[in-house]
Each structure stands twice: as C-alpha cells, then as structure tokens.
Enzyme design. Structure first.
Site, mmCIF file in Angstrom:
data_model
loop_
_atom_site.group_PDB
_atom_site.id
_atom_site.type_symbol
_atom_site.label_atom_id
_atom_site.label_comp_id
_atom_site.label_asym_id
_atom_site.label_seq_id
_atom_site.Cartn_x
_atom_site.Cartn_y
_atom_site.Cartn_z
ATOM 1 C CB CYS A 216 -1.229 3.909 8.160
ATOM 2 S SG CYS A 216 -2.328 4.493 6.848
ATOM 3 C CB CYS B 125 -17.996 0.658 9.510
ATOM 4 S SG CYS B 125 -16.860 -0.153 10.669
ATOM 5 C CB CYS C 267 -0.904 -0.003 1.230
ATOM 6 S SG CYS C 267 -2.005 1.427 1.298
HETATM 7 FE FE1 SF4 Z 1 -2.707 1.221 3.482
HETATM 8 FE FE2 SF4 Z 1 -2.922 2.653 5.709
HETATM 9 FE FE3 SF4 Z 1 -4.920 0.986 4.954
HETATM 10 FE FE4 SF4 Z 1 -2.563 0.046 5.842
HETATM 11 S S1 SF4 Z 1 -4.079 1.212 7.008
HETATM 12 S S2 SF4 Z 1 -3.706 -0.688 4.108
HETATM 13 S S3 SF4 Z 1 -1.101 1.554 4.988
HETATM 14 S S4 SF4 Z 1 -4.194 2.838 3.894
#
Ligand code: SF4
Ligand code: SAM
Ligand code: DTB
Length: 328
Positions: free
Chosen positions: A55, A186, A51
């Site tokens: 985060c 949610c 991704c």
């Molecule tokens: Fe991507 Fe953030 Fe979702 Fe993890 S929490 S999959 S890093 S958007």
C-alpha cells in the site's frame, strides 16, 4: 436506505455550492443522529510493520523505507492494559490493528482472547487484520467482535495505482465474509493521495452502493510519511495535500449518501485546524479516533480533544448509549 446511487448523482453532490452541500448534509445528520454527540474510538497497533502488502500510503509495508521497527503480535495482557487506559480516557471502542495481509489460523485464539478481554471491560471491539476467510470471520464473530475495519481506500479504477499486491475485488470479498459472519462493517478510505475528484466520487459511490452501508465509514486524510511511495511523492509536491474544503465536501457527501452510518473523521486530524474539524462535524462527521497515537502516526491527543469538544459544545457518545439507541 438507498443503495442505488449513481455516479453522476454523487458527482452532482460534490459540485453543489459549498454552503448548499453542507446545509443538506447537516439536515440529514440531524434527522438520523444527535449532531452534538461524537463517538470516540482508540487505536492500538497489536502487530506493527513488516507487512507484505505494498500500500503506497503505509509505513508498515516492507516496501516502505521508513525505519519502522517490526514487532510480533502483542501479548493479550498488554493489549488489555492499553484498552483499560483508553476506557479511562472516555473512549467507547477499542480498535486493534495488525500489519498483516491476513491473519494465520494459529493467531485466532490470541485474537479471540483480546476480543473477550476488551468486551469484559465494557468497550466495543474492532479489529483490522487484513483479509479474512469466512471461517476466520466466523471465529472472530463467535469471540464477540463488534466491528471489522477493512477499507476500500479509493475508487475501483484508482486502486491499482495505490496497491498492487491485492485487488479491489478481494477487499469486497472480505467485506462480504465479515457481513456474513454478523460483524458490523467499518469501511472507508483515504483522500489526499493525489487522486482526482472523480476518484473521490467513485470511492463514495462504491461504499454507498454496497448491499448494506457500512455501519462505520472512516474518512482518512493521508498522513504523508517519508519513505512511503505517497509520502515521497507528496513531499515533492506540497500542493497535492488535500484542500480542507474538499475534505469537508467528501465528509458531507458520505453523510448524505449513507445517512445512518457513523462517519469518522479519521487520520490526519492532527494537521487540521479546529475550524476545519468543526466544519466536518457540521457536515456530518460524528466519530473520531482519540489518543495521541493512531497506529504508528501521531494523533491530536486527549487534551487537545477535550479542549475542542468544550469549544464546540460536543459530548462523547458512550458504548452504553449506542447500544440503548440501537434498541429503541
Ligand atoms: Fe499492510 Fe497495507 Fe495494512 Fe499497511 S495498510 S498494514 S501495508 S495491508
Ligand atoms: N493491514 C490491515 C489492512 O490494511 O486492512 C489493517 C491496518 S491498515 C493500517 C488500516 C487503514 O489505515 C488502511 O486501509 C488505510 O485506509 C489507513 N491508513 C494507513 N496508513 C495511512 C496513512 N499514512 N494516512 C492515512 N490513512 C492511512
Ligand atoms: C482507518 O480507516 N484509519 C485507521 C484505522 N482505520 C485502522 C488507521 C489510520 C492509520 C494512520 C497511519 C498510522 O497510524 O500509521
């Protein structure tokens, strides 16, 4: 429902003596829900890892060094098979998560087929795919999507300390697009990221002052994963782990400020004692994730949950019952 909570009011709830806070939350819980019925959702990661977002808690980010193998979007048949298994294990909602910043328009037909297939076996559907445009939200709604999960995660002022690749305001925009498309919302977040009490106040405040409270409010306890920014940070400072009592307080304040929402005791249950989970149910949690896996992290598992439910005299709330109750 009140949506005009002030921060001082929410801070004052957090500051109540513990038994006074839990008592008040339990009273409100009983006025709006059956306190012994717990809704169960099962997660499936339909597209794992790689991704582009950063985060700090997440092992699926390209910026995390966790050795997680990235996969492509699963095929529809495999997803439906997993949903059927979840249903057999007593789950009423199937939540499909993808490690995307946002879906591409070319993914929408496959996602729609997943939604239609899961609904056909009689489960509620939920997806969490990152940001959505109004048109994408509408397309998922047209396919029959019941819920969309999109968390604000923490207070607005703490957001940039956790994620730098998107803003709190962008989160709110997607939530508006989801609402506008008629999909249930949610939305919740994570505690135990080393945030301050004032951030937990700001987090609940942001949820409880949305124009409509989210139908479902997941409260996750950070699952620290080595190789993520927060996992590494907390590995060095074990005392930073969220205190159980503070976690229960957060659940109780969510219940008091959002009386009609389903408050979900979410990630992190695996490392909680039965007693802590029991306090969460007393304080107003009425939903959990079942199965032995969340998206990539471990979860309590169906056998442990069956034992817990038996021990506490809890019963499972089925999709059919929810629909019937909503119609009353
Ligand atoms: Fe991507 Fe953030 Fe979702 Fe993890 S929490 S999959 S890093 S958007
Ligand atoms: N990529 C999508 C997004 O972020 O919107 C969906 C998937 S993401 C994994 C869904 C939520 O899971 C996050 O918003 C976060 O609240 C929660 N989460 C992710 N990793 C976690 C962890 N290690 N511990 C606790 N909660 C976590
Ligand atoms: C939410 O608030 N918690 C779930 C769901 N929404 C998608 C995800 C928890 C993820 C925990 C870490 C993992 O399994 O990788």
């Amino acid at each position: 429902m009140r949506t005009d909570w002030s921060r001082p009011e929410i801070a004052a709830l957090f500051d109540l003596p513990f038994t006074a806070l839990v008592f008040r939350a339990a009273e409100i819980h009983r006025a709006h829900h059956d306190p012994n019925a717990v809704q169960r959702s099962t997660l499936l990661s339909i597209k794992t890892g790689g991704c582009p977002e950063d985060c700090g808690y997440c092992n699926q980010s390209v910026s995390a060094d966790t050795g997680l193998k990235a996969t492509k979007l699963m095929d529809v048949r495999a997803v439906l098979q997993a949903a059927a298994e979840a249903k057999d294990n007593g789950s009423s909602r199937f939540c499909m998560g993808a490690a995307w910043r946002n879906p591409k328009d070319r993914d929408i037909p496959a996602l729609s087929a997943m939604i239609q297939g899961v609904r056909q076996i009689g489960m509620e559907t939920c997806m969490t795919l990152g940001m959505l445009t109004p048109a994408q939200a509408q397309a998922l709604s047209d396919a029959g999507l019941d819920y969309y999960n999109h968390n604000i995660d923490t207070s607005p002022e703490n957001y940039a300390n956790v994620i730098s690749t998107r803003s709190f305001e962008e989160r709110i925009e997607t939530l508006e697009n989801v609402r506008e498309a008629g999909i249930n919302v949610c939305c919740g977040g994570i505690v135990g990221m080393g945030e301050m009490r004032s951030d937990r106040v700001g987090f609940i405040h942001a949820l409880a002052t949305l124009p409509h409270h989210p139908e479902s409010v997941p409260v996750n306890a950070l699952v620290p994963v080595k190789g993520t920014v927060l996992g590494n940070m907390l590995a060095d400072t074990p005392l930073a782990k969220i205190d159980d009592i503070e976690f229960v307080r957060t659940i109780a304040v969510a219940r008091i400020t959002m009386p009609e929402s389903m408050v979900r005791l979410s990630a992190g249950r695996e490392s909680m004692s039965d007693a802590t989970q029991a306090l969460c149910f007393l304080a107003g949690a009425n939903s959990i994730f079942t199965g032995d896996k969340l998206l990539t992290a471990g979860n309590a598992g169906d056998d442990a949950d069956a034992a817990l439910f038996a021990r506490l005299g809890l019963r499972s709330l089925g999709a059919e019952q929810r629909v019937a109750e909503a119609a009353e």
